[in-house]
Design a protein around this motif. Structure first.
Motif, PDB file in Angstrom:
ATOM      1  N   GLY A  14     -10.849  57.640  78.420  1.00 46.18           N
ATOM      2  CA  GLY A  14     -11.639  57.892  79.620  1.00 46.18           C
ATOM      3  C   GLY A  14     -13.109  58.087  79.345  1.00 46.18           C
ATOM      4  O   GLY A  14     -13.789  58.796  80.079  1.00 46.18           O
ATOM      5  N   VAL A  15     -13.618  57.467  78.308  1.00 48.69           N
ATOM      6  CA  VAL A  15     -15.020  57.621  77.941  1.00 48.69           C
ATOM      7  C   VAL A  15     -15.722  56.273  78.032  1.00 48.69           C
ATOM      8  O   VAL A  15     -15.121  55.235  77.754  1.00 48.69           O
ATOM      9  N   THR A  16     -16.975  56.290  78.451  1.00 43.57           N
ATOM     10  CA  THR A  16     -17.777  55.074  78.517  1.00 43.57           C
ATOM     11  C   THR A  16     -18.799  55.104  77.399  1.00 43.57           C
ATOM     12  O   THR A  16     -19.563  56.070  77.263  1.00 43.57           O
ATOM     13  N   LEU A  17     -18.794  54.066  76.579  1.00 46.03           N
ATOM     14  CA  LEU A  17     -19.704  53.934  75.447  1.00 46.03           C
ATOM     15  C   LEU A  17     -20.801  52.934  75.783  1.00 46.03           C
ATOM     16  O   LEU A  17     -20.550  51.941  76.469  1.00 46.03           O
ATOM     17  N   THR A  18     -21.997  53.173  75.284  1.00 49.63           N
ATOM     18  CA  THR A  18     -23.083  52.215  75.410  1.00 49.63           C
ATOM     19  C   THR A  18     -23.212  51.506  74.070  1.00 49.63           C
ATOM     20  O   THR A  18     -23.509  52.141  73.055  1.00 49.63           O
ATOM     21  N   CYS A  19     -22.958  50.206  74.075  1.00 49.18           N
ATOM     22  CA  CYS A  19     -22.979  49.414  72.843  1.00 49.18           C
ATOM     23  C   CYS A  19     -24.317  48.701  72.689  1.00 49.18           C
ATOM     24  O   CYS A  19     -25.001  48.411  73.664  1.00 49.18           O
ATOM     25  N   LEU A  20     -24.670  48.423  71.458  1.00 44.98           N
ATOM     26  CA  LEU A  20     -25.893  47.688  71.138  1.00 44.98           C
ATOM     27  C   LEU A  20     -25.598  46.190  71.095  1.00 44.98           C
ATOM     28  O   LEU A  20     -24.465  45.789  70.820  1.00 44.98           O
ATOM     29  N   PRO A  21     -26.604  45.353  71.346  1.00 42.92           N
ATOM     30  CA  PRO A  21     -26.388  43.910  71.231  1.00 42.92           C
ATOM     31  C   PRO A  21     -25.878  43.561  69.829  1.00 42.92           C
ATOM     32  O   PRO A  21     -26.311  44.157  68.839  1.00 42.92           O
ATOM     33  N   ASP A  22     -24.946  42.624  69.741  1.00 41.16           N
ATOM     34  CA  ASP A  22     -24.364  42.143  68.479  1.00 41.16           C
ATOM     35  C   ASP A  22     -23.533  43.184  67.752  1.00 41.16           C
ATOM     36  O   ASP A  22     -23.199  43.013  66.580  1.00 41.16           O
ATOM     37  N   GLU A  23     -23.176  44.272  68.421  1.00 44.29           N
ATOM     38  CA  GLU A  23     -22.344  45.317  67.829  1.00 44.29           C
ATOM     39  C   GLU A  23     -20.893  45.075  68.243  1.00 44.29           C
ATOM     40  O   GLU A  23     -20.612  44.733  69.392  1.00 44.29           O
ATOM     41  N   THR A  24     -19.959  45.243  67.303  1.00 46.23           N
ATOM     42  CA  THR A  24     -18.548  45.101  67.653  1.00 46.23           C
ATOM     43  C   THR A  24     -18.053  46.369  68.343  1.00 46.23           C
ATOM     44  O   THR A  24     -18.701  47.419  68.281  1.00 46.23           O
ATOM     45  N   MET A  25     -16.889  46.269  68.968  1.00 46.59           N
ATOM     46  CA  MET A  25     -16.303  47.453  69.601  1.00 46.59           C
ATOM     47  C   MET A  25     -16.092  48.558  68.581  1.00 46.59           C
ATOM     48  O   MET A  25     -16.361  49.723  68.850  1.00 46.59           O
ATOM     49  N   MET A  26     -15.613  48.205  67.394  1.00 49.87           N
ATOM     50  CA  MET A  26     -15.366  49.204  66.355  1.00 49.87           C
ATOM     51  C   MET A  26     -16.676  49.866  65.918  1.00 49.87           C
ATOM     52  O   MET A  26     -16.744  51.089  65.778  1.00 49.87           O
ATOM     53  N   GLN A  27     -17.716  49.091  65.731  1.00 49.74           N
ATOM     54  CA  GLN A  27     -19.013  49.649  65.333  1.00 49.74           C
ATOM     55  C   GLN A  27     -19.558  50.570  66.416  1.00 49.74           C
ATOM     56  O   GLN A  27     -20.065  51.658  66.129  1.00 49.74           O
ATOM     57  N   CYS A  28     -19.441  50.148  67.663  1.00 49.62           N
ATOM     58  CA  CYS A  28     -19.927  50.953  68.781  1.00 49.62           C
ATOM     59  C   CYS A  28     -19.169  52.278  68.856  1.00 49.62           C
ATOM     60  O   CYS A  28     -19.770  53.343  68.956  1.00 49.62           O
ATOM     61  N   ALA A  29     -17.850  52.202  68.802  1.00 54.89           N
ATOM     62  CA  ALA A  29     -17.030  53.419  68.877  1.00 54.89           C
ATOM     63  C   ALA A  29     -17.347  54.365  67.723  1.00 54.89           C
ATOM     64  O   ALA A  29     -17.502  55.570  67.925  1.00 54.89           O
ATOM     65  N   THR A  30     -17.464  53.824  66.531  1.00 54.33           N
ATOM     66  CA  THR A  30     -17.760  54.644  65.349  1.00 54.33           C
ATOM     67  C   THR A  30     -19.121  55.316  65.487  1.00 54.33           C
ATOM     68  O   THR A  30     -19.274  56.501  65.180  1.00 54.33           O
ATOM     69  N   ARG A  31     -20.105  54.574  65.990  1.00 52.35           N
ATOM     70  CA  ARG A  31     -21.450  55.135  66.169  1.00 52.35           C
ATOM     71  C   ARG A  31     -21.424  56.304  67.148  1.00 52.35           C
ATOM     72  O   ARG A  31     -22.197  57.252  67.033  1.00 52.35           O
ATOM     73  N   HIS A  32     -20.501  56.278  68.103  1.00 53.95           N
ATOM     74  CA  HIS A  32     -20.370  57.355  69.088  1.00 53.95           C
ATOM     75  C   HIS A  32     -19.428  58.463  68.622  1.00 53.95           C
ATOM     76  O   HIS A  32     -19.089  59.356  69.395  1.00 53.95           O
ATOM     77  N   GLY A  33     -18.961  58.411  67.364  1.00 54.58           N
ATOM     78  CA  GLY A  33     -18.103  59.465  66.830  1.00 54.58           C
ATOM     79  C   GLY A  33     -16.637  59.304  67.165  1.00 54.58           C
ATOM     80  O   GLY A  33     -15.865  60.259  67.089  1.00 54.58           O
TER      81      GLY A  33
END
Length: 113
Positions: A14-33
């Motif tokens: 139930g969380v919304t992540l803000t991803c960076l261009p050219d970032e994978t889902m895994m990279q985005c999730a990891t960056r958000h902890g």
């Protein structure tokens, strides 16, 4: 999504992540902890990072060769009928909602929406 935010909601967390261009889902999730399931640590070899796209299938970049290779062993559609992608390869380009039952936060802290 040129000039706009790339926001992906991860269910059932139930969380919304803000991803960076050219970032994978895994990279985005990891960056958000957030822990995103993996065995091969994002080397596109295990398929443990798979997720289903609930909304916004059109808002993901085309499958790179590594992801296409994984699909030779894993179905492209989940049991629910939703499109399957891999967190180590799939790059969101716009709003989407995905289902990754094993994605979770390692702490109680969640990113602000």
């Amino acid at each position: 999504m040129p000039g706009g935010e790339i926001r992906v909601t991860v269910e059932p967390a139930g969380v919304t992540l803000t991803c960076l261009p050219d970032e994978t889902m895994m990279q985005c999730a990891t960056r958000h902890g957030m822990h995103w399931p993996t065995i091969c640590r994002g080397a596109a070899q295990c398929s443990a990072c798979r997720f289903e796209i609930l909304e916004g299938e059109e808002n993901f970049a085309d499958e790179p060769p590594a992801e296409q290779a994984l699909f030779r062993a894993v179905a492209r559609v989940g049991a629910s009928g939703n499109r399957v992608r891999f967190g180590c390869c799939a790059q969101p380009t716009g709003r989407a909602t995905v289902l990754c039952r094993r994605a979770r936060f390692l702490t109680e802290d969640k990113p602000a929406a």
